[in-house]
Design an enzyme around this catalytic site. Structure first.
Site, PDB file in Angstrom:
ATOM      1  N   HIS A  95       0.970  -0.086 -13.471  1.00 28.18           N
ATOM      2  CA  HIS A  95       1.723  -1.313 -13.703  1.00 28.18           C
ATOM      3  C   HIS A  95       3.214  -0.971 -13.696  1.00 28.18           C
ATOM      4  CE1 HIS A  95       2.216  -5.443 -14.992  1.00 28.18           C
ATOM      5  NE2 HIS A  95       3.181  -5.012 -15.773  1.00 28.18           N
ATOM      6  N   ASN A 130      -5.298   1.688 -13.576  1.00 24.60           N
ATOM      7  CA  ASN A 130      -4.345   0.816 -12.886  1.00 24.60           C
ATOM      8  C   ASN A 130      -2.938   1.349 -13.110  1.00 24.60           C
ATOM      9  OD1 ASN A 130      -3.354  -1.660 -11.614  1.00 24.60           O
ATOM     10  ND2 ASN A 130      -2.744  -2.301 -13.677  1.00 24.60           N
ATOM     11  N   GLY A 167       0.776  -1.242   0.000  1.00 24.13           N
ATOM     12  CA  GLY A 167       0.000   0.000   0.000  1.00 24.13           C
ATOM     13  C   GLY A 167       0.804   1.288   0.000  1.00 24.13           C
ATOM     14  N   SER A 168       2.066   1.239  -0.459  1.00 25.59           N
ATOM     15  CA  SER A 168       2.821   2.503  -0.484  1.00 25.59           C
ATOM     16  C   SER A 168       2.215   3.487  -1.493  1.00 25.59           C
ATOM     17  CB  SER A 168       4.305   2.267  -0.776  1.00 25.59           C
ATOM     18  OG  SER A 168       4.508   1.820  -2.084  1.00 25.59           O
ATOM     19  N   ASN A 169       1.693   2.977  -2.597  1.00 28.48           N
ATOM     20  CA  ASN A 169       1.038   3.884  -3.553  1.00 28.48           C
ATOM     21  C   ASN A 169      -0.262   4.438  -2.998  1.00 28.48           C
ATOM     22  OD1 ASN A 169       2.397   4.158  -6.347  1.00 28.48           O
ATOM     23  ND2 ASN A 169       2.688   2.003  -5.804  1.00 28.48           N
TER      24      ASN A 169
END
Ligand code: GAR
Length: 190
Positions: free
Chosen positions: A104, A102, A12-14
């Site tokens: 990637h 998303n 969950g760093s993003n």
């Protein structure tokens, strides 16, 4: 104020970076984080940041429409997959056309598809002696990693780079660009 819902499966760093970027901004806000993994670190991060977060199982995601109904009442302007590893169901995509994106960790169409996520991507990049890699932000469609590309940023891969070295370069690109791309989409998108 535009409403962002984030899906994440693990660290969950993003997700945290997005939450912090939009904190106190007028363009948008992360209102909810959803995870398929009840032990995901992203859920702890959200608690510390005072953001609502829930985990769900396959039944709620794929069978009985509960995740879809939660999304409908949440009225998101954008649904952001940030390290989310389950395939997104068509039923949800159809309910939110052009609103699911998303990130990637490679330059799609290279290194995409089922099983290509996280360190597997960076290991493949190093193994194939690529000289560059990067990040791709794209719309989500019914096929893994095949939706229309919105944004890409590149970095160099040096001959001596390990997969961990590549991962940290990708992480830096994600931290720098992802919130800005999300914000620009909120400002142009309806
Ligand atoms: C990120 O590097 C993201 O690009 C990648 O997973 C990582 C999640 O990190 N996504 C994929 O590989 C999707 N196929 P985070 O949980 O710390 O944000």
């Amino acid at each position: 104020m535009k409403r962002i819902v984030v899906f994440a499966s693990g660290n969950g760093s993003n997700a945290e970076n997005l939450i912090k970027f939009f904190h106190g901004r007028e363009t948008g806000s992360v209102i909810l984080v959803l995870s398929n993994n009840p032990r995901a670190k992203v859920l702890e991060r959200c608690n510390a940041l005072k953001i609502s977060a829930f985990s769900f199982n396959r039944t709620a995601f794929l069978d009985n429409g509960d995740v879809l109904n939660l999304l409908k009442v949440s009225r998101p302007d954008l649904i952001v997959l940030a390290g989310f590893l389950w395939k997104f169901p068509e039923r949800i995509l159809n309910a939110f056309p052009n609103k699911v994106i998303n990130i990637h960790p490679a330059l799609l169409p290279k290194y995409g598809g089922k099983g290509m996520y996280g360190m597997y991507v960076h290991e493949a990049v190093v193994k194939n002696k690529e000289t560059e890699t990067g990040i791709t932000i794209h719309y989500v469609n019914e096929h893994y990693d095949q939706g229309t590309i919105i944004f890409q940023a590149k970095c160099e891969v040096l001959p001596e780079d390990s997969a961990e070295d590549v991962a940290s370069k990708i992480h830096a690109l994600e931290m720098e660009h992802f919130p800005k791309v999300v914000e620009s989409m909120l400002m142009t998108n309806g």
